[in-house]
Enzyme design. Structure first.
Site, PDB file in Angstrom:
ATOM      1  N   GLU A 182      10.900   1.011   9.566  1.00  0.00           N
ATOM      2  CA  GLU A 182      11.853   2.094   9.285  1.00  0.00           C
ATOM      3  C   GLU A 182      11.129   3.376   9.637  1.00  0.00           C
ATOM      4  O   GLU A 182      10.235   3.810   8.906  1.00  0.00           O
ATOM      5  CB  GLU A 182      12.240   2.103   7.796  1.00  0.00           C
ATOM      6  CG  GLU A 182      13.002   0.888   7.334  1.00  0.00           C
ATOM      7  CD  GLU A 182      14.401   0.778   7.926  1.00  0.00           C
ATOM      8  OE1 GLU A 182      14.881   1.766   8.535  1.00  0.00           O
ATOM      9  OE2 GLU A 182      14.992  -0.298   7.802  1.00  0.00           O
ATOM     10  N   LYS A 216       0.848  -1.189   0.000  1.00  0.00           N
ATOM     11  CA  LYS A 216       0.000   0.000   0.000  1.00  0.00           C
ATOM     12  C   LYS A 216       0.882   1.237   0.000  1.00  0.00           C
ATOM     13  O   LYS A 216       1.485   1.580   1.009  1.00  0.00           O
ATOM     14  CB  LYS A 216      -0.927   0.046   1.221  1.00  0.00           C
ATOM     15  CG  LYS A 216      -2.021   1.076   1.043  1.00  0.00           C
ATOM     16  CD  LYS A 216      -2.490   1.716   2.318  1.00  0.00           C
ATOM     17  CE  LYS A 216      -1.536   2.722   2.889  1.00  0.00           C
ATOM     18  NZ  LYS A 216      -1.335   3.936   2.068  1.00  0.00           N
ATOM     19  N   CYS A 257      14.136  10.654   5.942  1.00  0.00           N
ATOM     20  CA  CYS A 257      14.367  10.340   7.360  1.00  0.00           C
ATOM     21  C   CYS A 257      15.863  10.409   7.678  1.00  0.00           C
ATOM     22  O   CYS A 257      16.242  10.510   8.835  1.00  0.00           O
ATOM     23  CB  CYS A 257      13.790   8.985   7.717  1.00  0.00           C
ATOM     24  SG  CYS A 257      14.306   7.705   6.585  1.00  0.00           S
ATOM     25  N   GLU A 259      11.526  16.188  13.180  1.00  0.00           N
ATOM     26  CA  GLU A 259      12.056  16.147  11.823  1.00  0.00           C
ATOM     27  C   GLU A 259      11.554  17.388  11.077  1.00  0.00           C
ATOM     28  O   GLU A 259      10.349  17.628  11.014  1.00  0.00           O
ATOM     29  CB  GLU A 259      11.525  14.919  11.098  1.00  0.00           C
ATOM     30  CG  GLU A 259      12.236  13.644  11.468  1.00  0.00           C
ATOM     31  CD  GLU A 259      11.790  12.488  10.578  1.00  0.00           C
ATOM     32  OE1 GLU A 259      12.623  11.987   9.809  1.00  0.00           O
ATOM     33  OE2 GLU A 259      10.628  12.089  10.656  1.00  0.00           O
TER      34      GLU A 259
HETATM   35  P1  ADP Z   1       4.406  10.489   6.700  1.00  0.00           P
HETATM   36  O1  ADP Z   1       4.432  11.387   7.888  1.00  0.00           O
HETATM   37  O2  ADP Z   1       5.680  10.283   6.004  1.00  0.00           O
HETATM   38  O3  ADP Z   1       3.229  10.687   5.786  1.00  0.00           O
HETATM   39  P2  ADP Z   1       3.006   8.281   7.842  1.00  0.00           P
HETATM   40  O4  ADP Z   1       3.548   7.395   8.902  1.00  0.00           O
HETATM   41  O5  ADP Z   1       1.843   9.133   8.178  1.00  0.00           O
HETATM   42  O6  ADP Z   1       4.250   9.067   7.331  1.00  0.00           O
HETATM   43  O7  ADP Z   1       2.615   7.427   6.550  1.00  0.00           O
HETATM   44  C1  ADP Z   1       3.421   6.447   5.983  1.00  0.00           C
HETATM   45  C2  ADP Z   1       2.544   5.381   5.350  1.00  0.00           C
HETATM   46  O8  ADP Z   1       1.717   4.804   6.357  1.00  0.00           O
HETATM   47  C3  ADP Z   1       1.577   5.893   4.272  1.00  0.00           C
HETATM   48  O9  ADP Z   1       1.418   4.878   3.291  1.00  0.00           O
HETATM   49  C4  ADP Z   1       0.295   6.084   5.054  1.00  0.00           C
HETATM   50  O10 ADP Z   1      -0.860   6.001   4.236  1.00  0.00           O
HETATM   51  C5  ADP Z   1       0.344   4.905   5.993  1.00  0.00           C
HETATM   52  N1  ADP Z   1      -0.411   5.061   7.236  1.00  0.00           N
HETATM   53  C6  ADP Z   1      -0.627   6.195   7.949  1.00  0.00           C
HETATM   54  N2  ADP Z   1      -1.373   5.927   9.045  1.00  0.00           N
HETATM   55  C7  ADP Z   1      -1.633   4.589   9.038  1.00  0.00           C
HETATM   56  C8  ADP Z   1      -2.344   3.685   9.899  1.00  0.00           C
HETATM   57  N3  ADP Z   1      -2.937   4.113  11.025  1.00  0.00           N
HETATM   58  N4  ADP Z   1      -2.383   2.383   9.559  1.00  0.00           N
HETATM   59  C9  ADP Z   1      -1.783   1.921   8.441  1.00  0.00           C
HETATM   60  N5  ADP Z   1      -1.091   2.721   7.593  1.00  0.00           N
HETATM   61  C10 ADP Z   1      -1.019   4.028   7.884  1.00  0.00           C
END
Ligand code: ADP
Length: 458
Positions: free
Chosen positions: A230, A154, A264, A361
């Protein structure tokens, strides 16, 4: 930093048109249930680029069911078959696929033999962020395929097109139906949580924020999934008084400006010895000021837009906070021209250690300089964070370099170099920067279980 492709004459509209925008499940392109879609925005204009399928939890489940059904046959494919594809992360893991080994051992008492075998963990869930949409996907799919694990990936909703384009390439390369599935969705948690809790997947590999990583780790606990995480970083970049200043300035630009600071691994806190900080600041600011901001496909552009409005707002407020607390702007700050989410390359000096950007960050093209006087003091400051991904150290004193590299609490150290990521090296962090490693010879282990077979030999 946005790469320029002089002479390539990229027709973006044609590329965007050519990519399938549906879900890739069991070797077929399918619409999301109800034909639902979400919009993808162009960060250089803030306008809609295209829309892609918006998966429901049921669509996600169809992807995982396909991966589960394909797992037994995929586990039996020969390593050579799984290695038959290429390109950086794929090229590296193609090499690893044919080198997965085992062992044969005599029991200490001499009355048995141990066979040690490696087997694929099983169906894997892969969740990737938006900052390096292709590399983040291939560094997970490469080892998963090498190990013989089927998967559902995803990508982030901001950047779904790279993975969708890759699915077409993998299908052409002969990856069997169901072995790799791609689900695009706006509601990441709504779609992924049921899959994590289903008990059908055996592994989660996630790259993203520490906040979301913690949530996913808890969800994985229910069915005790193997996890690779990561997560965030807060990289210290240390310049000692004996460093080659020009090399350190170039290293700082590489460590700071890769992908506009949206990495990161980005240098987030730049500590410079107080005897050289003024000269270092002058040289860094002069080079940063020369970088051209604009749309990545335009000729001569070095720095593109940030990902979205929220990302831009965060950078603005972190800079305002640092200046309020006494930092001085050497170059940049303010607002960049254009409608998109642009922020100018910025150097701040005299950033106090209690500024908000010392803990968070920045994820933007802002280099904050802070002076230090002693090695012990700077190592303590560098380690004063919940993160531990990477540190950069610039010095020409070998013993100091090794001393500092050993006492810094990070998974990676760049010595006199501003970029550490390499498919052949183990990438990953300690503390709250994550679990496990991607790349290197250990990268594929994240997708393998070790089985021990004891044989009586009385
Ligand atoms: P960033 O701050 O880089 O957007 P996130 O951790 O919010 O990082 O998102 C990284 C990935 O995790 C994306 O693919 C996002 O859609 C997914 N994501 C965010 N929240 C959730 C969640 N609660 N469960 C599963 N996937 C998530």
């Amino acid at each position: 930093m946005t790469a320029a492709y002089p002479g390539l004459n990229i027709d973006e509209a044609k590329i965007v048109d050519a990519v399938e925008k549906r879900l890739y499940v069991d070797g077929r392109w399918v619409d999301a249930s109800g034909g639902r879609t979400f919009d993808v925005l162009d960060p250089s204009t803030g306008e809609k680029l295209c829309s892609v399928a918006d998966a429901s939890p049921e669509d996600g489940r169809a992807g995982l069911d396909a991966a589960v059904a394909a797992q037994p046959a995929f586990a039996k494919t020969s390593p050579r078959e799984r290695a038959d594809m290429a390109a950086e992360f794929f090229r590296h893991f193609a090499g690893e696929a044919v080198r997965i080994d085992g062992g044969y051992q005599t029991a200490p008492a001499g009355n048995a033999r141990f066979l040690i075998a490696k087997q694929p963990v099983g169906p894997s869930l892969l969740i990737t962020p938006w900052n390096f949409p292709m590399a983040m996907g291939t560094r997970k799919l490469g080892p998963a395929i090498a190990a013989g694990c089927t998967s559902v990936i995803k990508p982030a909703h901001q950047t779904p097109l790279s993975m969708l384009a890759l699915m077409g390439i993998l299908a052409e390369a002969g990856v069997p139906a169901g072995a790799v599935n791609c689900i695009t969705a706006m509601d990441a948690s709504g779609v992924m949580e049921p899959l994590i809790r289903s008990g059908l997947a055996r592994k989660l590999s996630f790259t993203g924020s520490t906040r979301v990583g913690r949530i996913l780790l808890e969800q994985c606990a229910e069915k005790v999934l193997r996890t690779s995480l990561e997560l965030g970083g807060n990289a210290p970049f240390i310049v000692f008084e004996d460093a080659d200043l020009d090399e350190a300035v170039d290293g700082a630009i590489a460590a700071k400006m890769r992908n506009m600071g949206e990495a990161c691994t980005a240098a987030n806190r730049i500590f410079v010895h107080s005897s050289t900080i003024d000269e270092f600041g002058r040289r860094l600011a002069a080079k940063m000021a020369k970088l051209t901001v604009g749309r990545g496909t335009e000729p001569g552009v070095n720095v593109g837009p940030l990902i979205d409005e929220a990302g831009l707002e965060k950078v603005r407020s972190l800079v305002a906070d640092a200046v309020d607390r006494g930092a001085t702007v050497l170059t940049g700050g303010g607002v960049a021209a254009g409608n998109g989410y642009f922020y100018p390359p910025t150097v701040l000096t005299g950033v106090p250690r209690d500024a908000a950007m010392a803990d968070q960050e920045i994820f933007g093209p802002v280099a904050p300089l802070t002076p230090f006087d002693t090695e012990d003091e700077v190592v303590a400051a560098a380690n004063d964070t919940e993160y531990g991904l990477v540190a950069y150290v610039f010095t020409n004193d070998l013993r100091r370099a090794l001393r500092v590299a050993e006492s810094i609490e990070t998974g990676m150290v760049g010595l006199n170099q501003g970029i550490v990521s390499n498919p052949a090296a183990p990438f990953g962090g300690v503390k709250q920067s994550g679990l496990g490693r991607e790349g290197g010879t250990v990268g594929v282990d994240e997708f393998l279980e070790t089985k021990y077979i004891g044989i009586a030999m009385p």
